[in-house]
Design an enzyme around this catalytic site. Structure first.
Site, short mmCIF file in Angstrom:
data_model
loop_
_atom_site.label_atom_id
_atom_site.label_comp_id
_atom_site.label_asym_id
_atom_site.label_seq_id
_atom_site.Cartn_x
_atom_site.Cartn_y
_atom_site.Cartn_z
N SER A 30 0.86 -1.18 0.00
CA SER A 30 0.00 0.00 0.00
C SER A 30 0.90 1.23 0.00
O SER A 30 1.73 1.39 0.88
CB SER A 30 -0.87 -0.04 1.26
OG SER A 30 -1.60 1.15 1.40
N LYS A 62 -1.14 -0.94 -4.45
CA LYS A 62 -2.35 -0.18 -4.12
C LYS A 62 -1.91 1.24 -3.84
O LYS A 62 -0.96 1.45 -3.09
CB LYS A 62 -3.02 -0.83 -2.91
CG LYS A 62 -3.75 0.07 -1.94
CD LYS A 62 -4.56 -0.76 -0.96
CE LYS A 62 -4.75 -0.08 0.38
NZ LYS A 62 -5.54 -0.89 1.32
N LYS A 119 -3.03 5.11 -2.55
CA LYS A 119 -4.04 5.87 -1.83
C LYS A 119 -4.46 7.05 -2.70
O LYS A 119 -3.61 7.69 -3.33
CB LYS A 119 -3.46 6.38 -0.52
CG LYS A 119 -3.09 5.27 0.46
CD LYS A 119 -4.33 4.64 1.06
CE LYS A 119 -3.97 3.66 2.16
NZ LYS A 119 -5.17 3.07 2.77
N ASP A 160 -7.26 3.10 -3.22
CA ASP A 160 -7.96 3.10 -1.93
C ASP A 160 -8.26 4.53 -1.53
O ASP A 160 -7.36 5.35 -1.34
CB ASP A 160 -7.06 2.44 -0.87
CG ASP A 160 -7.75 2.33 0.49
OD1 ASP A 160 -8.93 2.70 0.60
OD2 ASP A 160 -7.10 1.85 1.44
N GLU A 164 -11.25 0.79 -3.57
CA GLU A 164 -11.56 0.42 -2.19
C GLU A 164 -12.19 1.61 -1.45
O GLU A 164 -11.68 2.73 -1.50
CB GLU A 164 -10.24 0.01 -1.51
CG GLU A 164 -10.41 -0.63 -0.17
CD GLU A 164 -9.07 -1.07 0.43
OE1 GLU A 164 -8.04 -1.07 -0.29
OE2 GLU A 164 -9.05 -1.40 1.62
N ASP A 170 -13.97 -1.84 2.72
CA ASP A 170 -13.06 -2.05 3.85
C ASP A 170 -13.76 -1.54 5.11
O ASP A 170 -14.39 -2.32 5.84
CB ASP A 170 -11.75 -1.28 3.56
CG ASP A 170 -10.80 -1.21 4.74
OD1 ASP A 170 -11.09 -1.82 5.78
OD2 ASP A 170 -9.75 -0.54 4.64
N LYS A 215 -10.14 -7.41 7.49
CA LYS A 215 -9.13 -7.04 8.49
C LYS A 215 -9.62 -7.54 9.83
O LYS A 215 -10.71 -7.15 10.27
CB LYS A 215 -8.99 -5.52 8.57
CG LYS A 215 -8.24 -4.87 7.43
CD LYS A 215 -8.19 -3.36 7.66
CE LYS A 215 -7.49 -2.65 6.52
NZ LYS A 215 -7.76 -1.20 6.58
N GLY A 272 -4.32 -4.71 5.75
CA GLY A 272 -3.29 -4.50 6.77
C GLY A 272 -3.54 -3.20 7.50
O GLY A 272 -4.21 -2.30 6.99
O1 NPG Z 1 0.22 -2.75 4.65
O2 NPG Z 1 -0.38 -2.69 6.72
C1 NPG Z 1 -0.38 -2.24 5.57
C2 NPG Z 1 -1.13 -0.95 5.33
C3 NPG Z 1 -2.28 -1.12 4.41
O3 NPG Z 1 -3.10 0.91 3.54
C4 NPG Z 1 -3.13 0.10 4.42
N1 NPG Z 1 -3.90 0.25 5.49
O4 NPG Z 1 -6.89 1.97 4.92
O5 NPG Z 1 -6.28 -0.04 4.57
C5 NPG Z 1 -6.07 1.08 5.03
C6 NPG Z 1 -4.75 1.39 5.67
C7 NPG Z 1 -4.79 1.72 7.14
C8 NPG Z 1 -3.65 1.64 7.88
C9 NPG Z 1 -5.92 2.09 7.78
C10 NPG Z 1 -3.64 1.92 9.25
C11 NPG Z 1 -5.89 2.38 9.13
C12 NPG Z 1 -4.77 2.31 9.85
#
Ligand code: NPG
Length: 377
Positions: free
Chosen positions: A144, A170, A172, A197, A222, A247, A271, A299
């Site tokens: 990400s 991915k 953002k 995302d 997403e 999500d 998640k 994640g």
């Molecule tokens: O690889 O752990 C990872 C991060 C993936 O982008 C990611 N997580 O919106 O999915 C999400 C975002 C996130 C991270 C959301 C931390 C909230 C807290």
């Protein structure tokens, strides 16, 4: 009950919580803000047969969801841990039921359940992956990528991750940082597996912009709209060619059932923290697999504890798309486990040792700890 063979009960004698602050290797920017440090709560279950570890994935502020460190800390110490300690022996599969009277606070519930589950499985010398139903030894690793200063910087960041071997990218997005960013990545790297995302940053008024993304042949978009916008997501999904993945909206198996019934999601991100635990996550996996809906494992910038558990979860057969299970080095120079997850040929290994299959590095754990409290029977 999604688990074929339940774990043995444990005698819970106490629970330790710590707030950790771990520096990120680079700032992580999403539509809801920029983080330089990951604040997270680590849970240690103390049982008569040994200890177990879990992670409460709340962040410092309630930006991704309503949950945040101090809220989780308070509800866990004041309500949830005393409820668990009230019963001397408990099976990991009973934790969710025991915590059900407390509304919401799913990340806190998930972290506590994982610690009890890890303790039970370590005592039985049984790996978490085997317990959850894993069928793979390694899981494909997606990454990400946060919003960068400009599209050129994004292309450079994505190029670095592709060089490392990540099998899916991915990015953002947020209003004003969507079409040009996505176009830049497509132009630079061609037909790589790519998804975006939005972390709830849009409304139906942005439909024209979101429809423009259709030309990039994305794997999915997403969470374009708000957490509780299921009907609007269904409206949007009918107007887009790009599959809509949810999500934030998928807070439980019931929410997944509703989203699918409404046509609000054709892909689901699972998640464990967001849905209240790894067992609820398996239930959502099972639901989607039976319905033929693609799922992948998300994640939350987990430490080595949650990262090991996510690798085990992502090894279940229904996870048909690469997840956000990246190497620890994607986020951290130093992890709190002795063998941080590494990328091997675009994959992360599913640990095979008892329980989580990772050992805590006590020095690193202490170095990152900013608060600590233990509740005993
Ligand atoms: O690889 O752990 C990872 C991060 C993936 O982008 C990611 N997580 O919106 O999915 C999400 C975002 C996130 C991270 C959301 C931390 C909230 C807290």
């Amino acid at each position: 009950m999604p688990i074929a063979r339940p774990a043995a009960s444990v005698a819970l004698e106490g629970v330790e919580l710590r707030v950790l602050q771990i520096p990120l290797v680079s700032p992580f920017t999403t539509s809801f803000g920029t983080e330089h440090v990951r604040e997270v709560i680590v849970v240690r279950a103390l049982t008569s047969d040994g200890e177990g570890w879990g992670e409460i994935v709340t962040g410092a502020a309630p930006l991704y969801s309503s949950e945040y460190t101090q809220g989780a800390w308070d509800v866990a110490l004041r309500w949830m841990i005393p409820a668990l300690l009230d019963r001397y022996t408990l099976a990991p599969e009973d934790v969710a039921t025991m915590l059900r009277p407390f509304v919401g606070h799913r990340m806190a519930k998930a972290g506590l359940e994982l610690a009890v589950l890890d303790a039970a499985l370590r005592a039985e010398s049984r790996p978490l992956g085997e317990y959850l139903g894993a069928v793979r030894t390694h899981v494909p690793s997606g990454v990400s990528v946060g919003i960068q200063h400009d599209p050129a910087a994004l292309v450079e960041a994505v190029g670095g991750y592709l060089d490392e071997g990540y099998v899916r990218i991915k990015i953002k997005i947020k209003p004003g940082r969507d079409i040009a960013d996505t176009a830049a990545v497509r132009d630079a790297f061609g037909a790589i597996p790519l998804q975006v995302d939005a972390n709830s940053a849009y409304t139906l008024a942005d439909l024209d912009t979101l429809a423009e993304l259709d030309r990039f042949d994305l794997l999915l978009i997403e969470q374009p709209l708000q957490e509780d916008d299921l009907v609007d997501h269904a409206t949007l999904a009918r107007r887009l060619r790009t599959p809509v993945c949810l999500d934030e909206s998928i807070v439980s198996e019931k929410a997944a059932v509703d989203a699918m019934a409404l046509g609000a999601a054709s892909v689901i991100n699972v998640k464990a923290g967001r849905v209240g635990g790894y067992l609820e996550a398996v239930a959502i996996h099972d639901l989607c697999r039976d319905a033929g809906v693609p799922v992948w494992c998300g994640g939350m910038l987990e430490t080595g504890i949650g990262r090991a558990a996510n690798a085990a979860l992502a090894a279940l057969p229904g996870f048909t798309l690469p997840g956000d299970v990246s190497a620890a080095s994607r986020f951290y120079a130093r992890d709190i486990v002795t063998e941080p997850a590494v990328l091997e040929d675009g994959h992360v290994r599913v640990p095979t040792g008892p329980g989580l299959g990772v050992q805590i590095d006590p020095v690193a754990l202490d170095d990152f700890t900013i608060a600590r409290e233990t509740v005993r029977r």
